[in-house]
Design a protein around this motif. Structure first.
Motif, PDB file in Angstrom:
ATOM      1  N   SER A   1      11.018  -0.350   0.317  1.00 57.63           N
ATOM      2  CA  SER A   1      10.976   0.534  -1.134  1.00 57.63           C
ATOM      3  C   SER A   1      10.236   1.457  -1.288  1.00 57.63           C
ATOM      4  O   SER A   1      10.565   2.356  -2.076  1.00 57.63           O
ATOM      5  N   ASP A   2       9.180   1.342  -0.283  1.00 62.54           N
ATOM      6  CA  ASP A   2       8.249   2.761  -0.447  1.00 62.54           C
ATOM      7  C   ASP A   2       8.814   3.626   0.656  1.00 62.54           C
ATOM      8  O   ASP A   2       8.752   3.369   1.897  1.00 62.54           O
TER       9      ASP A   2
ATOM     10  N   ILE B   1       7.959   2.336   6.988  1.00 63.16           N
ATOM     11  CA  ILE B   1       9.306   1.878   7.645  1.00 63.16           C
ATOM     12  C   ILE B   1       8.564   0.580   8.403  1.00 63.16           C
ATOM     13  O   ILE B   1       7.505   0.391   9.082  1.00 63.16           O
ATOM     14  N   GLN B   2       9.538  -0.490   8.379  1.00 63.73           N
ATOM     15  CA  GLN B   2       9.065  -1.574   8.883  1.00 63.73           C
ATOM     16  C   GLN B   2      10.096  -1.937  10.052  1.00 63.73           C
ATOM     17  O   GLN B   2      11.266  -1.773  10.116  1.00 63.73           O
TER      18      GLN B   2
END
Length: 71
Positions: free
Chosen positions: A57-58, A62-63
């Motif tokens: 969401s931020d 990046i995950q």
């Protein structure tokens, strides 16, 4: 460091190249099926364990994820 991706690609391509001709030999058809099943299972493992980036969401974060269920 071992290049497992390159080794995987070479092995899977070679197996894929020989499955159809091998399946045309009556006595070897069962072995072609075993190779095809192993290839499909290997593909699934490779796809499900290869990390990929997913936005959060931020927008600045990046995950990294895989499709493996976390335990």
């Amino acid at each position: 460091m071992a290049d497992y991706k390159r080794m995987y690609t070479l092995l899977c391509k070679t197996i894929d190249d020989v499955i159809d001709p091998l399946a045309q030999i009556p006595a070897a058809k069962i072995y072609a099926l075993h190779l095809q099943n192993a290839l499909l299972q290997t593909e699934e493992i490779y796809i499900s364990t290869t990390p990929y980036a997913e936005e959060t969401s931020d927008a600045k974060i990046i995950q990294m994820k895989t499709d493996i269920a976390e335990t």
